[in-house]
Design an enzyme around this catalytic site. Structure first.
Site, PDB file in Angstrom:
ATOM      1  N   CYS A  98       0.832  -1.208   0.000  1.00  0.00           N
ATOM      2  CA  CYS A  98       0.000   0.000   0.000  1.00  0.00           C
ATOM      3  C   CYS A  98       0.865   1.257   0.000  1.00  0.00           C
ATOM      4  O   CYS A  98       0.455   2.304  -0.531  1.00  0.00           O
ATOM      5  CB  CYS A  98      -0.957  -0.011   1.190  1.00  0.00           C
ATOM      6  SG  CYS A  98      -0.182  -0.394   2.764  1.00  0.00           S
ATOM      7  N   HIS A 353      -1.521   0.730   7.706  1.00  0.00           N
ATOM      8  CA  HIS A 353      -1.990   0.821   6.329  1.00  0.00           C
ATOM      9  C   HIS A 353      -1.775   2.245   5.820  1.00  0.00           C
ATOM     10  O   HIS A 353      -1.982   3.221   6.550  1.00  0.00           O
ATOM     11  CB  HIS A 353      -3.475   0.461   6.258  1.00  0.00           C
ATOM     12  CG  HIS A 353      -4.028   0.443   4.866  1.00  0.00           C
ATOM     13  ND1 HIS A 353      -3.499  -0.344   3.864  1.00  0.00           N
ATOM     14  CD2 HIS A 353      -5.052   1.135   4.297  1.00  0.00           C
ATOM     15  CE1 HIS A 353      -4.171  -0.140   2.746  1.00  0.00           C
ATOM     16  NE2 HIS A 353      -5.121   0.748   2.988  1.00  0.00           N
TER      17      HIS A 353
END
Length: 984
Positions: A98, A353
């Site tokens: 990510c 994340h």
């Protein structure tokens, strides 16, 4: 009692009063529960497993109500994978990539960078043939620039909702399963891109990284004595701002540029004064780039733990940033507007994340980029940099400060991207080059073909589901048998037929058959009785078998069950009868021998044997409950059960005859034995006149004779060698006795084994020989020196007096004589004493033995290692000093194997916690040798059990931060070693 057990009891109640030969067809149908009433749908809510006529709750509810066509397939609508109008394209997260996706989206929306990359020459022409691309060949980008070109073209004009960046990630050599430092990735990739583009001829391409991201500042040091000013110019691609202790972005910038005093030990050497002087140092911004990247240092190194940590403090920032107050040359255009906020969700520096809030430079709208998902950020009040943390309760979060119009606060933003404000907004989109657009069109064609294929598969599934729906509606109503001819079908197969998620397979009834290849009565609970009409349709459409009609009801199994039940009923009465018979005294020779253990448990043995006979057919055809059994396993289990159930075998001797021990058996009457024999017809029979096993009697007599012989031998040897047995008055090499010049040597193992025999002659075998070969090498030489036999090797030998040696030679067979002789050498007074061994020492084998002992010391499975800290060249002893429980110094191959419990690799982080010394500050040594090789094993470093390792800690540099600012050393993160980011 459970309903199923009640049904089973009711189905066999007749067997208690009916003899096996009187069993009729009516009894058989009763055993198979055909008399039970069928259940009514709506009244019975779940399936009655004990009732073969119950066809409710087997999965029919899915088909009998209103049917949703979407339930006929598990294929998502392919249009859900299509890009929405006026939206951006996402990027697939390949596991932990990510952080890469966020930067790719930010760079893609930098129109100048995208345009410059489109101008790079490409090897795509090699894939061109005529007017188009070769159909049979997939385009594979060769360079990082080509990967970015292709990715950007897909992001711009793809019809897909998201695209796969695996080619780009693979080209960089990144580990898709390991999350890396996003800020370090940004620095290293920009450096790689700049180096790659520097070879381009087009200046707009060659200089794009410097034009967009590169600024310049100077380190300025001013001497307080003479006022001399020295400058060190440096380029930058981002400003790294400390956020500790600050609440606003402007405060972070001010601290970055603040003046620092150099005084005391940190004074500056002035070349003009030719001496150390007090001075001031600060950073001056000389020029700023078009795109200003501000790195917020959220991830900092914690010297206490030796690990990185994340600072989850709120930092306020505005959408408009005026940098004019911070630059040296005033009067230029230094007003910036916010274009991107990169965010890390999570409280830890090692997990979480990454997402990005990015502004579309053409429309001015903000979008949230979260891997495959992209959404427009709408609402009355735009909130940039605000995302909920992962794995942190909302109650523990710090309250968000209030923000005014045009300002935002974030505790997760780690990078802010500002663009130089201009009057003109880009009106025309960046054009994709023709060769790239053709590649995109080709990918779009593949996507459209996939959409058509998925839609067709959905349609086929729906058509098949509708046909199945009609079949079920028609057949389910005709399933109940009633009074018409019937058949039995497996409940499991009926449930799978009604299961929409699995294809229907042929009917398989083999799991329900008995040893006579008919329907087993005990399997009726997993069978259903259906009409012959429905069965004909099932077998014609799906095949399989065998078909179980009324003729499949097994009379043999029912009769056998009837016999067993009658025996079980009779068992209680016979048990009382046998107990009464056992109370009577057996007269004459009419009795029979029965094992006491068998008599105690005969009722349980008989019951288990009856249950086994009743359950034998459960394992027919090698199957049980539909699962195939391993034949070898089945035989072994049956063999073990037979050994446990055999009656009266507890009085069998190894030769199959009556055992000689009368304590294990008793005499029972002829009447009692007859009753027992009804249940155990194969039990071994021993009338009272039967003699015991003759072989066992012979062996018993021989055993008694051997015991007497062993006692005699032990007593004789004990009398002959009393001091050796009692370990008294033993000679010692270190204090040689005056009364003799010769001592003999035997193995200590021989002495210990001999003493065991003398103490317990009936339990141990006699020792017949003295094995001194264990003390000699293959060449016949002695393995020990005189000095070692007085110290460490003294545990391996036993010294023998000459008088004892004479007796040993008479009592035992001696393979090798080993002796030590004391002699006087020289004329001096006193003379020199020498000790000579026969046979002589073998130096080569002795050296090999010592090496082997050293190797053994370094190959251990578990040991304790001590660590002492050294301060000012003195050892610090304290309670917290760790004892490292470490495992063996195994080779690399051994390390890969799974270790059993209790064997763990050494955890030198214990040192960090005990002494508060981070791993990079630890200097470890043993016996003056520095332990610096991280790849070496403990054994190769000379660390043996009970070793003491000395720890000396490096002291932190007082002006560490200042040195870091001046030198600007940028060390790459460990995780990027071996990747393409460092290959240039």
């Amino acid at each position: 009692m459970a309903p199923r057990l009640q049904l089973e009891k009711a189905a066999w109640r007749w067997a208690e009063t009916v003899r096996p030969e009187e069993v009729s067809q009516e009894h058989i149908e009763t055993a198979y529960r055909i008399w039970l009433e069928p259940c009514i749908r709506g009244v019975c809510r779940r399936n009655c497993k004990g009732n073969p006529n119950c066809l409710v709750g087997i999965g029919e509810h899915i088909w009998l109500g209103e049917i949703d066509e979407n339930s006929f397939h598990n294929i998502d609508d392919p249009n859900c994978e299509r890009r929405k109008k006026n939206s951006f394209v996402g990027l697939t997260n390949l596991g932990a990539t990510c952080y890469v996706n966020t930067f790719l989206q930010v760079w893609f929306l930098n129109l100048e960078l995208r345009q410059a990359l489109y101008l790079c020459p490409s090897t795509c022409n090699d894939y061109m043939m005529g007017d188009g691309i070769q159909e049979e060949k997939d385009y594979e980008p060769q360079t990082i620039c080509e990967h970015l070109q292709y990715l950007f073209a897909l992001l711009q004009n793809s019809n897909r909702r998201y695209i796969d960046p695996s080619g780009f990630v693979k080209a960089l050599g990144l580990d898709t399963g390991q999350q890396q430092d996003a800020q370090e990735f940004s620095k290293l990739f920009m450096s790689l891109l700049e180096d790659t583009l520097s070879k381009q001829k087009n200046p707009d391409v060659r200089n794009i990284v410097q034009q967009q991201f590169c600024g310049e500042y100077a380190y300025v040091t001013v001497c307080n004595q003479c006022g001399r000013e020295s400058k060190l110019l440096s380029k930058f691609y981002e400003l790294e701002l400390n956020i500790q202790g600050h609440k606003q972005l402007t405060d972070c910038i001010s601290e970055f540029l603040k003046e620092e005093k150099l005084e005391g030990d940190n004074r500056y050497f002035c070349e003009n004064c030719q001496s150390k002087q007090n001075a001031t140092r600060k950073i001056r911004l000389l020029s700023l780039p078009c795109t200003l990247n501000l790195q917020l240092m959220r991830f900092v190194f914690d010297r206490q733990t030796g690990h990185k940590k994340k600072l989850n403090t709120y930092i306020g920032f505005s959408e408009i940033l005026d940098m004019e107050p911070y630059v040296e040359h005033k009067g230029g255009s230094y007003v910036y507007e916010l274009s991107a906020v990169l965010i890390h969700r999570g409280v830890s520096a090692y997990s979480g994340h990454y997402i990005a809030h990015v502004k579309d430079p053409q429309s001015g709208e903000w979008y949230k980029f979260n891997d495959e998902d992209i959404e427009k950020m709408e609402g009355k009040k735009l909130q940039l940099g605000i995302e909920e943390d992962l794995a942190e309760p909302s109650k523990s979060q710090t309250r968000k400060p209030k923000c005014g119009k045009g300002t935002h606060c974030s505790r997760n933003a780690y990078m802010l991207v500002y663009r130089l404000q201009t009057q003109e907004k880009p009106t025309t989109a960046v054009q994709v080059p023709a060769f790239l657009q053709e590649l995109v069109d080709r990918d779009n064609s593949k996507f459209e073909e996939w959409c058509i294929e998925m839609a067709e598969m959905r349609k086929q599934s729906v058509d098949k589901g509708k046909a199945k729906h009609e079949e079920v509606k028609e057949l389910y109503q005709r399933l109940p048998a009633g009074a018409e001819p019937y058949e039995f079908v497996s409940l499991e197969w009926l449930q799978k037929w009604l299961d929409e998620s699995t294809p229907t397979k042929p009917i398989d009834n083999h799991a329900c058959l008995c040893s006579h290849d008919k329907l087993h009565p005990d399997k009726i609970s997993i069978m259903k009785r259906i009409s012959e009409y429905a069965a004909d349709i099932f077998y014609s459409r799906y095949g399989g078998g065998p078909r179980l009609t009324v003729k499949a009801l097994c009379k043999e199994c029912v009769v056998e069950r009837c016999r067993v039940l009658r025996l079980k009923s009779q068992l209680n009465e016979d048990y009382k009868t046998v107990n009464n018979l056992l109370k009577a005294t057996v007269k004459g020779s009419d009795g029979f021998w029965v094992g006491k253990s068998s008599l105690r448990s005969w009722r349980q043995l008989a019951l288990e044997q009856l249950d086994e006979q009743d359950g034998d057919v459960d394992q027919s055809n090698g199957k049980m409950n539909g699962n195939t059994l391993n034949k070898d396993e089945s035989k072994e289990e049956r063999k073990e059960e037979e050994e446990e159930l055999n009656f009266n075998e507890d009085i069998l001797c190894p030769h199959g005859e009556l055992c000689i021990s009368e304590n294990e058996r008793r005499l029972v009457s002829k009447e009692a034995w007859s009753k027992l024999q009804q249940y155990f017809p194969k039990a071994p029979e021993f009338p009272s006149y039967r003699e015991c096993c003759s072989q066992c009697k012979i062996l018993e007599r021989e055993g008694e004779e051997n015991e007497a012989l062993h006692k005699m031998i032990a007593n004789e040897q004990k009398t002959s060698l009393p001091n050796l047995f009692q370990d008294k008055n033993r000679p010692c090499l270190s204090n040689w006795p005056e009364e003799t010049d010769v001592l003999y040597i035997v193995s200590q193992f021989f002495v210990e084994e001999w003493r065991k025999f003398v103490r317990k002659p009936t339990r141990c075998s006699p020792v017949s020989s003295v094995g001194n070969s264990a003390l000699l090498c293959p060449h016949g030489g002695l393995m020990f020196t005189f000095a070692s036999m007085t110290k460490e090797d003294s545990k391996l030998i036993a010294l023998i007096w000459p008088s004892e040696w004479q007796m040993i030679q008479k009592l035992f067979v001696v393979d090798h004589v080993i002796k030590i002789t004391r002699t006087e050498v020289g004329d001096a007074n006193p003379s020199e004493t020498q000790y000579i061994s026969e046979p002589k020492l073998c130096p080569e084998c002795r050296e090999g033995l010592l090496c082997q002992q050293q190797r053994d010391l370094r190959e251990y499975t578990q040991a304790t290692i001590y660590v002492h800290k050294v301060v000012d060249n003195k050892k610090v002893m304290k309670d917290s000093a760790p004892e490292l429980n470490v495992s063996s110094s195994e080779t690399e191959e051994d390390k890969e194997e799974a270790k059993p419990d209790g064997e763990k690799d050494p955890d030198f982080n214990q040192i960090m916690h005990a002494f508060s010394v981070a791993p990079f500050d630890q200097n470890l040594s043993i016996d003056g040798k520095i332990l610096s090789d991280d790849c070496a094993t403990l054994g190769t470093l000379g660390v043996i059990p009970e070793s003491v390792i000395l720890l000396k800690a490096d002291e932190p540099i007082a002006d560490y931060a200042a040195m870091d600012d001046v030198m600007q050393v940028c060390m790459p993160e460990e995780g990027f070693k071996g990747t393409g980011l460092l290959g240039h």
